[in-house]
Each structure stands twice: as structure tokens, then as C-alpha cells.
Enzyme design. Structure first.
Site, PDB file in Angstrom:
ATOM      1  N   SER A  50       0.854  -1.190   0.000  1.00 26.02           N
ATOM      2  CA  SER A  50       0.000   0.000   0.000  1.00 26.02           C
ATOM      3  C   SER A  50       0.892   1.244   0.000  1.00 26.02           C
ATOM      4  O   SER A  50       2.114   1.146   0.158  1.00 26.02           O
ATOM      5  CB  SER A  50      -0.888  -0.006   1.240  1.00 26.02           C
ATOM      6  OG  SER A  50      -0.065   0.112   2.393  1.00 26.02           O
ATOM      7  N   ASP A  83      -1.293  -1.554  -3.898  1.00 23.64           N
ATOM      8  CA  ASP A  83      -2.634  -1.662  -3.314  1.00 23.64           C
ATOM      9  C   ASP A  83      -3.174  -0.245  -3.079  1.00 23.64           C
ATOM     10  O   ASP A  83      -2.485   0.589  -2.483  1.00 23.64           O
ATOM     11  CB  ASP A  83      -2.506  -2.427  -1.981  1.00 23.64           C
ATOM     12  CG  ASP A  83      -3.840  -2.866  -1.420  1.00 23.64           C
ATOM     13  OD1 ASP A  83      -4.819  -2.932  -2.175  1.00 23.64           O
ATOM     14  OD2 ASP A  83      -3.887  -3.168  -0.206  1.00 23.64           O
ATOM     15  N   HIS A  84      -4.388   0.018  -3.553  1.00 21.75           N
ATOM     16  CA  HIS A  84      -5.066   1.300  -3.322  1.00 21.75           C
ATOM     17  C   HIS A  84      -4.232   2.536  -3.668  1.00 21.75           C
ATOM     18  O   HIS A  84      -4.001   3.405  -2.807  1.00 21.75           O
ATOM     19  CB  HIS A  84      -5.555   1.415  -1.870  1.00 21.75           C
ATOM     20  CG  HIS A  84      -6.699   0.509  -1.565  1.00 21.75           C
ATOM     21  ND1 HIS A  84      -7.968   0.739  -2.044  1.00 21.75           N
ATOM     22  CD2 HIS A  84      -6.751  -0.652  -0.860  1.00 21.75           C
ATOM     23  CE1 HIS A  84      -8.765  -0.251  -1.625  1.00 21.75           C
ATOM     24  NE2 HIS A  84      -8.047  -1.109  -0.932  1.00 21.75           N
ATOM     25  N   ASP A 105      -7.390   3.378  -7.213  1.00 22.80           N
ATOM     26  CA  ASP A 105      -8.661   3.410  -6.483  1.00 22.80           C
ATOM     27  C   ASP A 105      -9.275   4.791  -6.629  1.00 22.80           C
ATOM     28  O   ASP A 105      -9.083   5.670  -5.796  1.00 22.80           O
ATOM     29  CB  ASP A 105      -8.455   3.044  -5.014  1.00 22.80           C
ATOM     30  CG  ASP A 105      -9.767   3.091  -4.240  1.00 22.80           C
ATOM     31  OD1 ASP A 105     -10.812   3.389  -4.859  1.00 22.80           O
ATOM     32  OD2 ASP A 105      -9.749   2.826  -3.031  1.00 22.80           O
ATOM     33  N   GLY A 190      -9.533  -4.004   7.688  1.00 24.63           N
ATOM     34  CA  GLY A 190      -9.253  -4.046   9.127  1.00 24.63           C
ATOM     35  C   GLY A 190      -9.798  -5.298   9.793  1.00 24.63           C
ATOM     36  O   GLY A 190     -10.329  -6.201   9.144  1.00 24.63           O
ATOM     37  N   GLY A 224     -10.672  -6.685   1.607  1.00 23.12           N
ATOM     38  CA  GLY A 224     -11.128  -6.902   2.985  1.00 23.12           C
ATOM     39  C   GLY A 224     -11.539  -8.336   3.224  1.00 23.12           C
ATOM     40  O   GLY A 224     -12.534  -8.613   3.880  1.00 23.12           O
ATOM     41  N   SER A 226      -9.942 -10.964   4.759  1.00 26.83           N
ATOM     42  CA  SER A 226      -9.397 -11.804   5.828  1.00 26.83           C
ATOM     43  C   SER A 226     -10.557 -12.514   6.508  1.00 26.83           C
ATOM     44  O   SER A 226     -11.669 -11.985   6.576  1.00 26.83           O
ATOM     45  CB  SER A 226      -8.628 -10.953   6.846  1.00 26.83           C
ATOM     46  OG  SER A 226      -7.317 -10.703   6.387  1.00 26.83           O
ATOM     47  N   THR A 269      -5.213  -8.611   7.264  1.00 26.03           N
ATOM     48  CA  THR A 269      -5.464  -8.699   8.707  1.00 26.03           C
ATOM     49  C   THR A 269      -5.071 -10.054   9.288  1.00 26.03           C
ATOM     50  O   THR A 269      -4.476 -10.123  10.366  1.00 26.03           O
ATOM     51  CB  THR A 269      -6.955  -8.402   8.983  1.00 26.03           C
ATOM     52  OG1 THR A 269      -7.204  -7.044   8.631  1.00 26.03           O
ATOM     53  CG2 THR A 269      -7.310  -8.624  10.441  1.00 26.03           C
TER      54      THR A 269
HETATM   55 ZN   LIG Z   1      -8.440  -2.906  -0.101  1.00 26.96          ZN
END
Ligand SMILES: [Zn+2]
Length: 342
Positions: A50, A83-84, A105, A190, A224, A226, A269
Site C-alpha cells: 500500500s 494496493d489502493h 482506487d 481491518g 477486505g 481476511s 489482517t
Molecule cells: Zn483494499
């Protein structure tokens, strides 16, 4: 082999019907954990960083660690993905650094917080596609907004407030020519994704299936994702941590996604939990230790176990040797000759 484009990996995954985990890294131990897991399971792999990771590590360190990974694990097709990316500039700097795939993004403004307009998203993503494809680099875009915040990136909304609209998704793909599409179906970044095991009310797998029906040739991306397993939470709390009860995305839902066009599955995560639990355990059981290797080694091993398990569950295990790498130059020629069409 050199770093490969994400497009090639996802095309292969699509042809054989499996998903590929994309695991976030900030340092050497995390890269080693992923590469060891890939070797053990013979998996192609996506390593992603990221903006926060690039700032933390100074991204030249990351890039050279990844080059070391390609030397040490020559049999593993490996992608280095941004990432992003929050702006065209961020994607440009990643491409110049040697990333073989970038995410633009544009679902958020460059502040990484404010949901953007559809027009802004199309414009920013199309600009990155033109720039990246000229160099054979893959582009992931996002339509709809994920919940939560990751490394300071995210609107901090709940996962359901900006779900991906299937009509917009079709339009977005047509207007941008991207390679992979991240969709919002209720997941969040998260550890705190769901307050109980997700149901069809909170995790919209039906929406994903509809998007896949409408865009059968587009590689879908689940962010997201995880699973936030209870045993990893328990280890942290057993050794003095204070995680609140939380639920992630069950592996069987991810596997349902993979049967419906999901080719890239973002996991961060779970690895963070594994690392933290392993370090807490050493600190608690051996308070006399002060050699960082005494806790970083078990941390690396704990992350490797989680990654290897996910590689097996996503179906990428056993596929590392299936195909010859296509160079970025060849990819660029391919894009020039055959513009992506819906
Ligand atoms: Zn993401």
C-alpha cells in the site's frame, strides 16, 4: 523468473478456475513468509504494498527485497502490486519503480477518504490504464466503496453504504479498459469487519454473482477478505492482547466468490494477527529474551502458515509451474494489438 504482470496470473487463474491471494507486505519477514508459503504449496503469488507500506519501508527497500525474492524463488510466478493507489501520480511512481501491477482506487478522491463521482473515477482509472498498459503493467480499479480504513485509506463507512451497482460496473469496465475490478459487497478493511458471522444481509454474495453474470470476462477482486479466525484472535488475547470480538469473511464465502469470477483475494489482517500473536507469545513466555530473531522467526513462521493455508483454500496451490512467464514488453504489445473490449 522476473516479476510478472498480474494480468497473466489472473488470466491463468480464470482459465483453471482458481483464486489468487494478494498478501500485503511492509518488511523482509513478511515477504519471506509469503515466498516460503508459495514454494511449499507451489503457488503463483501476488505480493502487494500500500502507500502506507511504501512510506514505511521507503519503497526502494521493498522493490529490492522483491527482486531478491525472484532470485531466491525463481520457480514462483510473482507479481508486485500497488494496493489502493490514490492518484494517477502514485500509480505512475509505482510503475516507474518496477511494480508490475497497480490499483487505481478512484472510488475515493486523492485524499483517500472522500467518495468520488463516477466521472472522476472513470477519468483517473482510464488515465492509469493508458499509462500502465503502454508498459505492460496491469491495472485494477474499484467501483463502489469498501468499508473501514486501511493504512489511513478509506472513507470509514460501514461496508454496506456504497455497494457496487452492477450497471455502473458494466459501464466502468467499458469506459476504462481495466484488467481487474474490485467490488464492494459489504466487506471492510481491518479486523472489525462484522459484529457477528456475516449473513446475506451483511455480505452480499448475490450482488457479486450478478456482477459476474454481467461481466463474465472481468477478473473480480475481493478486498477486505481476511477471515479473522478465532484461533488467531485467541492467541493474541491469551497473551495479553485486547481484541474485541469480531468476524471476518468465512473462507467458504470466498470460495463461492472464486466460483463466480473472483480471481484476486486480498488478505492482510489475518497475517497481522498471526504475527502479533506469535510475538506476544514469546514476550509472555520468555520475558528474558531480547534478540529480535527470537520473536521475528516465530512471527514469520506463523504468517507463513496462514498464507499457505489460504493458498490451498483459494486453489492456487500446485499451479506455480503451469505456464511460461510473459514479459511486460510482450504484454504491452498484446495490449496495443488487442485493446481490451467488454
Ligand atoms: Zn483494499
Amino acid at each position: 523468473m522476473p516479476l510478472v504482470s498480474m494480468r497473466q496470473l489472473l488470466d491463468e487463474a480464470s482459465a483453471k478456475g482458481y483464486g489468487v491471494g494478494a498478501f500485503n507486505v511492509n518488511n523482509m519477514e513478511q515477504i519471506q513468509a509469503i515466498m516460503e508459503a508459495a514454494r511449499e504449496t507451489r503457488s503463483p503469488v501476488i505480493v502487494q504494498a500500500s502507500r502506507g507500506a511504501r512510506a514505511y519501508s521507503q519503497d526502494r527497500f521493498l522493490y529490492h527485497l522483491m527482486l531478491a525474492a525472484t532470485e531466491i524463488y525463481p520457480e514462483i510466478p510473482t507479481v508486485l502490486h500497488l494496493d489502493h493507489g490514490n492518484s494517477v501520480e502514485t500509480c505512475k511512481s509505482a510503475i516507474e519503480m518496477g511494480f508490475t501491477s497497480v490499483m487505481m482506487d478512484g472510488s475515493l478522491m486523492p485524499d483517500g477518504k472522500t467518495p468520488s463521482s463516477f466521472e472522476y473515477n472513470v477519468e483517473a482509472t482510464r488515465t492509469v490504464v493508458e499509462m500502465a498498459h503502454a508498459k505492460g503493467v496491469t491495472v485494477e480499479g474499484e467501483i463502489g466503496c469498501l468499508g473501514g480504513i486501511e493504512d489511513g485509506h478509506g472513507a470509514g463507512l460501514d461496508g454496506l453504504s456504497h455497494l457496487t451497482d452492477p450497471d455502473q460496473a458494466v459501464e466502468f469496465v467499458k469506459l476504462t479498459g481495466l484488467d481487474a475490478l474490485a467490488i464492494a459487497i459489504g466487506t471492510s478493511h481491518g479486523a472489525y469487519k462484522f459484529t457477528k458471522k456475516p449473513t446475506g444481509e451483511t455480505l452480499k454474495m448475490e450482488r457479486l454473482m450478478e456482477i459476474h453474470r454481467r461481466l463474465p470476462n472481468v477478473h473480480l477482486v475481493m478486498h477486505g477478505s481476511s477471515s479473522v479466525p478465532q484461533d488467531l484472535q485467541d492467541i493474541i488475547n491469551q497473551y495479553g492482547g485486547k481484541l474485541k470480538p469480531t468476524w471476518g469473511v468465512p473462507v467458504e464465502e470466498i470460495q463461492l466468490g472464486i466460483r463466480n469470477g473472483v480471481r484476486k483475494v486480498n488478505v492482510d489482517t489475518d497475517n497481522r494477527l498471526a504475527i502479533t500473536g506469535a510475538i506476544r507469545k514469546v514476550f509472555s513466555e520468555k520475558p528474558e529474551e531480547f534478540d529480535p530473531r527470537s520473536y521475528l522467526k516465530p512471527a514469520r513462521e506463523a504468517m507463513k502458515k496462514v498464507v499457505a493455508l489460504r493458498m490451498t483454500q483459494f486453489g492456487q496451490a500446485g499451479h506455480a509451474g503451469d505456464y511460461a512467464p510473459i514479459s511486460l514488453t510482450q504484454m504491452a504489445e498484446r495490449y496495443a494489438a488487442e485493446p481490451v473490449t467488454v
